[in-house]
Design a protein around this motif. Structure first.
Motif, PDB file in Angstrom:
ATOM      1  N   THR A 155      67.852  80.372  33.285  1.00 30.66           N
ATOM      2  CA  THR A 155      69.196  80.663  32.791  1.00 30.66           C
ATOM      3  C   THR A 155      69.631  82.045  33.276  1.00 30.66           C
ATOM      4  N   GLN A 156      70.925  82.336  33.083  1.00 24.84           N
ATOM      5  CA  GLN A 156      71.422  83.638  33.518  1.00 24.84           C
ATOM      6  C   GLN A 156      70.758  84.762  32.741  1.00 24.84           C
ATOM      7  N   ASP A 157      70.527  84.564  31.445  1.00 25.94           N
ATOM      8  CA  ASP A 157      69.856  85.603  30.648  1.00 25.94           C
ATOM      9  C   ASP A 157      68.455  85.870  31.176  1.00 25.94           C
ATOM     10  N   GLU A 158      67.743  84.803  31.548  1.00 19.42           N
ATOM     11  CA  GLU A 158      66.400  84.977  32.089  1.00 19.42           C
ATOM     12  C   GLU A 158      66.436  85.685  33.439  1.00 19.42           C
ATOM     13  N   GLN A 159      67.451  85.368  34.253  1.00 17.59           N
ATOM     14  CA  GLN A 159      67.572  86.037  35.542  1.00 17.59           C
ATOM     15  C   GLN A 159      67.915  87.515  35.365  1.00 17.59           C
ATOM     16  N   GLU A 160      68.779  87.824  34.400  1.00 14.32           N
ATOM     17  CA  GLU A 160      69.113  89.220  34.146  1.00 14.32           C
ATOM     18  C   GLU A 160      67.897  89.996  33.646  1.00 14.32           C
ATOM     19  N   LEU A 161      67.088  89.351  32.805  1.00 18.53           N
ATOM     20  CA  LEU A 161      65.868  89.998  32.318  1.00 18.53           C
ATOM     21  C   LEU A 161      64.910  90.265  33.476  1.00 18.53           C
ATOM     22  N   LYS A 162      64.827  89.305  34.390  1.00 21.16           N
ATOM     23  CA  LYS A 162      63.980  89.473  35.567  1.00 21.16           C
ATOM     24  C   LYS A 162      64.495  90.611  36.442  1.00 21.16           C
ATOM     25  N   LEU A 163      65.811  90.738  36.588  1.00 24.49           N
ATOM     26  CA  LEU A 163      66.386  91.809  37.388  1.00 24.49           C
ATOM     27  C   LEU A 163      66.124  93.172  36.751  1.00 24.49           C
ATOM     28  N   ARG A 164      66.265  93.261  35.445  1.00 21.92           N
ATOM     29  CA  ARG A 164      65.969  94.522  34.761  1.00 21.92           C
ATOM     30  C   ARG A 164      64.518  94.939  34.997  1.00 21.92           C
ATOM     31  N   GLU A 165      63.608  93.974  34.916  1.00 18.99           N
ATOM     32  CA  GLU A 165      62.197  94.268  35.134  1.00 18.99           C
ATOM     33  C   GLU A 165      61.951  94.727  36.564  1.00 18.99           C
ATOM     34  N   ALA A 166      62.663  94.088  37.520  1.00 14.13           N
ATOM     35  CA  ALA A 166      62.503  94.485  38.917  1.00 14.13           C
ATOM     36  C   ALA A 166      63.000  95.899  39.145  1.00 14.13           C
ATOM     37  N   LEU A 167      64.125  96.261  38.541  1.00 17.59           N
ATOM     38  CA  LEU A 167      64.662  97.601  38.713  1.00 17.59           C
ATOM     39  C   LEU A 167      63.753  98.661  38.103  1.00 17.59           C
ATOM     40  N   ARG A 168      62.983  98.267  37.094  1.00 13.30           N
ATOM     41  CA  ARG A 168      62.071  99.230  36.462  1.00 13.30           C
ATOM     42  C   ARG A 168      60.741  99.346  37.206  1.00 13.30           C
ATOM     43  N   THR A 169      60.306  98.276  37.863  1.00 10.94           N
ATOM     44  CA  THR A 169      58.934  98.247  38.388  1.00 10.94           C
ATOM     45  C   THR A 169      58.849  98.232  39.910  1.00 10.94           C
ATOM     46  N   TYR A 170      59.893  97.775  40.608  1.00 16.57           N
ATOM     47  CA  TYR A 170      59.800  97.695  42.063  1.00 16.57           C
ATOM     48  C   TYR A 170      59.713  99.094  42.655  1.00 16.57           C
ATOM     49  N   PRO A 171      58.861  99.280  43.665  1.00 15.45           N
ATOM     50  CA  PRO A 171      58.780 100.602  44.314  1.00 15.45           C
ATOM     51  C   PRO A 171      60.003 100.849  45.200  1.00 15.45           C
ATOM     52  N   ALA A 172      60.379 102.097  45.340  1.00 14.18           N
ATOM     53  CA  ALA A 172      61.499 102.464  46.206  1.00 14.18           C
ATOM     54  C   ALA A 172      61.014 102.632  47.635  1.00 14.18           C
TER      55      ALA A 172
ATOM     56  N   ARG B 187      63.776 105.708  51.746  1.00 12.62           N
ATOM     57  CA  ARG B 187      65.092 106.324  51.515  1.00 12.62           C
ATOM     58  C   ARG B 187      65.450 106.373  50.029  1.00 12.62           C
ATOM     59  N   GLY B 188      64.545 105.887  49.207  1.00 10.23           N
ATOM     60  CA  GLY B 188      64.758 105.954  47.766  1.00 10.23           C
ATOM     61  C   GLY B 188      65.452 104.747  47.171  1.00 10.23           C
ATOM     62  N   TYR B 189      65.657 103.670  47.944  1.00 14.15           N
ATOM     63  CA  TYR B 189      66.343 102.479  47.461  1.00 14.15           C
ATOM     64  C   TYR B 189      65.339 101.482  46.883  1.00 14.15           C
ATOM     65  N   ILE B 190      65.756 100.813  45.808  1.00 13.44           N
ATOM     66  CA  ILE B 190      65.060  99.638  45.285  1.00 13.44           C
ATOM     67  C   ILE B 190      65.829  98.424  45.767  1.00 13.44           C
ATOM     68  N   THR B 191      65.169  97.550  46.503  1.00  7.93           N
ATOM     69  CA  THR B 191      65.830  96.411  47.134  1.00  7.93           C
ATOM     70  C   THR B 191      65.408  95.111  46.460  1.00  7.93           C
TER      71      THR B 191
END
Length: 301
Positions: A230-247, A250-254
């Protein structure tokens, strides 16, 4: 054989929005003129409810231009505020216009002078009693000025109200040009806001139309990959990615938008903003990039 009706619908929507803008502009103009006429005959007890009703109707009309609820409310407050100022300044010119229309030019002599009683820091106006050359008093209230500019015995050329309702004014003071210019400026500001909201509504409609193909692609991707999140689950996954993915260097999280088929770029920008990041709108090459500072930020919902 399918027919693409989107290209036909867009000109219709554009014409509808243009007609709606003209209608709203005419309505705002009619309200300003009508309230100017009402203000001369009725007090605030009637004017305030009319202004409130005008604001409620204006919110509905501006929303029809395609503007979001919060923006339409702010636009309504600005239009009502400038309209009130336009009516108020025009009301200040009402007496001058009346005196210019029916006043009679006479020569009078200052026979008496008095100042307002002192009231703290309030400015003290000067009041002058005027008499004609034959000794009769000039009709109407005393001549009033904001400072002591005339002396007893001084001869003035003034406009006298034959009906005795308005105070006499000198020829220069009786001009309503300044007040009319101010009232017109406020009215133009109100109408300009209508035009601005029309442009905002058109721009929002173009952005929505530009996102429609991307939305269809996301739906097709969900079917192919059998991604039923669902969209809520996808948004939760995106929040987790923004918190945990390495930059990157150039400092970007992709992240990749196909992993979040129900989340728009604008919504992703909002989620990123809530986590302290900004969405990059420049040079993404099929991906979404986030960083604390970006070259060009994606507007978020």
């Amino acid at each position: 054989m399918s027919v693409d009706t989107g290209g036909l619908a867009r000109p219709r929507r554009t014409r509808y929005r243009a007609v709606a803008a003209i209608v709203v502009g005419c309505y705002v103009t009619a309200v300003i003129v009508g309230m100017y006429l009402v203000a001369g005959a009725f007090g605030l007890g009637l004017q305030v409810p009319l202004w409130i009703l005008h604001g409620v109707l204006l919110v509905v009309l501006i929303h029809r231009l395609g503007v979001s609820g919060e923006s339409s409310l702010y636009a309504t407050l600005f239009i009502v505020f400038t309209s009130v100022l336009s009516v108020g300044v025009a009301g200040m010119a009402r007496d001058d216009l009346t005196l210019e229309r029916r006043g009679e030019q006479i020569t009078a002599t200052v026979t008496k002078e008095r100042l307002d009683p002192a009231q703290g820091r309030k400015a003290r106006h000067s009041h002058y009693t005027l008499e004609r050359r034959d000794g009769t008093k000039v009709l109407g209230p005393e001549l009033e000025t904001t400072s002591d500019v005339y002396d007893i015995g001084q001869v003035l050329t003034v406009l006298e109200d034959p009906e005795g309702e308005l105070a006499p004014r000198t020829l220069g003071e009786a001009s309503a040009a300044g007040e009319l210019l101010g009232a017109g400026s406020f009215a133009l500001a109100a109408l300009g806001s209508v035009g601005w909201m029309t442009w905002r509504g058109s721009a929002a409609a173009r952005r929505r139309a530009a996102r429609e193909p991307a939305n269809r692609m996301r739906k097709a991707y969900k079917v192919i990959t059998r991604n039923h999140a669902t969209q809520d689950e996808q948004e939760l996954k995106l929040r987790e990615a923004l918190r945990t993915y390495p930059a990157d260097r150039r400092g970007y999280i992709t992240v990749y938008p196909e992993d979040y088929p129900d989340v728009s770029h604008h919504r992703a920008a909002r989620i990123a903003w809530e986590t302290g990041l900004r969405a990059e709108a420049y040079g993404n090459r099929g991906s979404w990039r986030f960083r604390e500072t970006v070259v060009e930020e994606v507007p978020h919902d």
